[in-house]
Design an enzyme around this catalytic site. Structure first.
Site, PDB file in Angstrom:
ATOM      1  N   SER A 170       4.414  -7.066   2.727  1.00  0.00           N
ATOM      2  CA  SER A 170       3.074  -6.336   3.205  1.00  0.00           C
ATOM      3  C   SER A 170       1.476  -7.018   2.118  1.00  0.00           C
ATOM      4  O   SER A 170       1.715  -8.337   2.207  1.00  0.00           O
ATOM      5  CB  SER A 170       2.544  -4.940   3.629  1.00  0.00           C
ATOM      6  OG  SER A 170       1.183  -5.028   4.242  1.00  0.00           O
ATOM      7  N   LEU A 171       1.027  -6.417   1.824  1.00  0.00           N
ATOM      8  CA  LEU A 171       0.189  -6.535   0.860  1.00  0.00           C
ATOM      9  C   LEU A 171       0.945  -7.490  -0.138  1.00  0.00           C
ATOM     10  O   LEU A 171       0.308  -7.766  -0.781  1.00  0.00           O
ATOM     11  CB  LEU A 171      -0.647  -4.868   0.229  1.00  0.00           C
ATOM     12  CG  LEU A 171      -1.309  -5.487  -0.866  1.00  0.00           C
ATOM     13  CD1 LEU A 171      -3.002  -6.359  -0.729  1.00  0.00           C
ATOM     14  CD2 LEU A 171      -1.708  -3.981  -1.952  1.00  0.00           C
ATOM     15  N   GLN A 185       0.901  -1.251  -0.097  1.00  0.00           N
ATOM     16  CA  GLN A 185       0.289  -0.313  -0.400  1.00  0.00           C
ATOM     17  C   GLN A 185       1.102   1.439  -0.297  1.00  0.00           C
ATOM     18  O   GLN A 185       1.362   0.767   0.742  1.00  0.00           O
ATOM     19  CB  GLN A 185      -1.307  -0.211   1.549  1.00  0.00           C
ATOM     20  CG  GLN A 185      -2.208   1.157   0.909  1.00  0.00           C
ATOM     21  CD  GLN A 185      -2.972   0.703   1.968  1.00  0.00           C
ATOM     22  OE1 GLN A 185      -3.398  -0.266   2.306  1.00  0.00           O
ATOM     23  NE2 GLN A 185      -4.564   1.359   2.343  1.00  0.00           N
ATOM     24  N   GLN A 223       0.562 -11.727   9.901  1.00  0.00           N
ATOM     25  CA  GLN A 223       1.396 -11.003   9.042  1.00  0.00           C
ATOM     26  C   GLN A 223       0.268  -9.436   9.370  1.00  0.00           C
ATOM     27  O   GLN A 223       1.025  -8.651   9.694  1.00  0.00           O
ATOM     28  CB  GLN A 223       0.684 -10.810   7.466  1.00  0.00           C
ATOM     29  CG  GLN A 223       2.262  -9.924   6.849  1.00  0.00           C
ATOM     30  CD  GLN A 223       1.555  -9.161   5.797  1.00  0.00           C
ATOM     31  OE1 GLN A 223       0.459  -8.474   5.448  1.00  0.00           O
ATOM     32  NE2 GLN A 223       1.802  -9.830   4.718  1.00  0.00           N
ATOM     33  N   ARG A 255      -9.176  -8.932   3.342  1.00  0.00           N
ATOM     34  CA  ARG A 255      -8.154  -8.560   3.493  1.00  0.00           C
ATOM     35  C   ARG A 255      -8.131  -6.843   4.137  1.00  0.00           C
ATOM     36  O   ARG A 255      -8.552  -6.235   4.507  1.00  0.00           O
ATOM     37  CB  ARG A 255      -6.576  -8.974   3.025  1.00  0.00           C
ATOM     38  CG  ARG A 255      -5.644  -8.100   3.607  1.00  0.00           C
ATOM     39  CD  ARG A 255      -4.305  -8.625   3.328  1.00  0.00           C
ATOM     40  NE  ARG A 255      -3.231  -8.264   4.052  1.00  0.00           N
ATOM     41  CZ  ARG A 255      -2.365  -6.822   4.121  1.00  0.00           C
ATOM     42  NH1 ARG A 255      -2.718  -5.921   3.711  1.00  0.00           N
ATOM     43  NH2 ARG A 255      -1.294  -6.774   4.211  1.00  0.00           N
ATOM     44  N   HIS A 259      -0.322  -3.064  11.060  1.00  0.00           N
ATOM     45  CA  HIS A 259       0.776  -4.581  11.517  1.00  0.00           C
ATOM     46  C   HIS A 259       0.886  -3.964  12.959  1.00  0.00           C
ATOM     47  O   HIS A 259       2.029  -4.011  13.752  1.00  0.00           O
ATOM     48  CB  HIS A 259       1.999  -4.546  10.817  1.00  0.00           C
ATOM     49  CG  HIS A 259       2.167  -4.759   8.820  1.00  0.00           C
ATOM     50  ND1 HIS A 259       1.563  -6.177   9.005  1.00  0.00           N
ATOM     51  CD2 HIS A 259       2.100  -3.748   8.173  1.00  0.00           C
ATOM     52  CE1 HIS A 259       1.693  -6.104   7.720  1.00  0.00           C
ATOM     53  NE2 HIS A 259       1.797  -4.611   7.127  1.00  0.00           N
TER      54      HIS A 259
END
Length: 292
Positions: free
Chosen positions: A88-89, A9, A244, A113, A195
Site C-alpha cells: 500500500s503506502l 500503515q 491503488q 495521499r 482500498h
C-alpha cells in the site's frame, strides 16, 4: 536475488527513526528537509509524540515513508535492489528506492495521499476487518452477497484477508464469515475503508497530483499492488499507483510472483517486521529479514 520490501500503515511506533536521526548526518539532514516540506515538525511526533498523534493518517503515512526511505538511503552502497515492492503506502517508498521518484516529490505525494484519504474517511463512516482462516474465494463470495459496499482489500497471506467497506456491510460480512468457518473476523482500528470504492474521492484528488509529478525510469522492476507483477514502464507505474487507492493490495500474489521471478531473499526496509512475517507465511523456503 535480493528483493527489498517496504511496509505500509500500521507499522508506526513512538520513537521511530530517532536512532537514525542521532547516528547518521544524512538521516538528520533528510528528516529536517521533511519538516520543511511538510510544514510541521513531524520528527517531534515520530520521536516523542503520543500514540494517538502518530495514528493520525496525515502523520502516520509520511512517518512510515520517511523511516523507510531514510533507512534505505543510509545503507549506501550496500543497497542494491534487484526488485522492490511496497505494501500500500510502502509502494511510494519502493518508488524512491528504484529511482522512479525523488525523495521530495514522493514525500509531497504521500502527504497529499494521506490528507485525501483522511477527507474521504470523513465523508462516510466506514472501516476494515481482518478475516482469518478462510479461503480467498469464500471471502470474495461472501462480500459479493452482502448489500452495501464491502470488498476484499488486502490479500496479506494465505488465510489472512482484510475486507473494507461501509460499517453496516462490514458487520454483516463478519457475521457471515464466521458462519462460513472463519477462525476470526474482527474489525480493525482504522479510520476508513481503504482500498475500496469509498476511496474514489481520494483517488481523483491523488490522480491529479501524480499526473503532475515527474516519474523517472526505474533502476529495477517494481512489483505493484494492483497487478502483482513486475512493472518497468514509468507510464504504467503511474497508472497503477492511481488505481491503488480503490483496488485491493495483492500482497500474497506479489510475493509469489517475485519468488517465481527469482527472489530468494526478502529484506524489509522500515519500521516493524510485519512484512517479513507475511513472506514466511506465503513461502517458508525463502529468507526474510530486516534492513536494520
Amino acid at each position: 536475488m535480493k528483493a527489498y520490501i517496504f511496509p505500509g500503515q500500521g507499522a508506526q511506533y513512538t520513537g521511530m527513526g530517532l536512532d537514525l536521526y542521532n547516528t547518521f548526518p544524512l538521516a538528520k539532514k533528510l528528516f529536517e528537509e521533511a519538516n520543511e516540506i511538510l510544514g510541521f515538525r513531524i520528527t517531534d511526533i515520530m520521536f516523542e509524540g503520543a500514540a494517538e498523534e502518530l495514528q493520525q493518517t496525515k502523520v502516520t503515512q509520511p512517518a512510515i515513508f520517511l523511516h523507510s526511505v531514510i533507512l534505505a538511503k543510509i545503507l549506501g552502497n550496500d543497497f542494491k535492489p534487484e526488485m522492490v515492492a511496497g505494501h500500500s503506502l510502502g509502494e511510494f517508498s519502493a518508488l524512491v528506492a528504484n529511482g522512479v521518484l525523488s525523495f521530495e516529490d514522493a514525500l509531497k505525494l504521500v502527504s497529499k495521499r494521506a490528507l485525501a484519504m483522511q477527507k474521504a474517511c470523513e465523508m462516510q463512516v466506514s472501516t476494515m476487518a481482518a478475516v482469518l482462516g478462510l479461503d480467498d474465494a469464500i471471502v470474495e463470495e461472501v462480500c459479493a452477497s452482502i448489500d452495501g459496499v464491502v470488498v476484499a482489500a488486502n490479500y496479506n497471506c494465505p488465510g489472512q484477508l482484510v475486507i473494507s467497506g461501509e460499517l453496516e456491510a462490514i458487520d454483516k460480512a463478519c457475521a457471515a464469515m464466521i458462519e462460513k468457518g472463519a477462525k476470526r473476523a474482527i474489525k480493525l482500528p482504522v479510520g476508513g475503508a481503504f482500498h475500496s470504492p469509498l476511496m474514489e474521492p481520494a483517488r481523483e484528488e491523488l490522480a491529479e497530483a501524480i499526473n503532475n509529478t515527474i516519474f523517472h525510469k526505474p533502476t529495477c522492476p517494481i512489483y505493484q499492488n494492483v497487478v502483482a507483477e513486475a512493472v518497468k514502464d514509468s507510464v504504467e507505474i503511474k497508472e497503477n499507483l492511481i488505481l491503488q487507492l480503490t483496488a485491493p493490495v495483492r500482497w500474497t500474489q506479489t510475493i509469489q510472483q517475485m519468488i517465481a521471478d527469482g527472489a530468494t531473499e526478502f529484506i524489509e526496509v522500515g519500521p516493524g517486521k510485519v512484512l517479513q512475517g507475511l513472506v514466511r507465511k506465503i513461502d517458508r523456503s525463502v529468507n526474510a529479514s530486516s534492513a536494520e
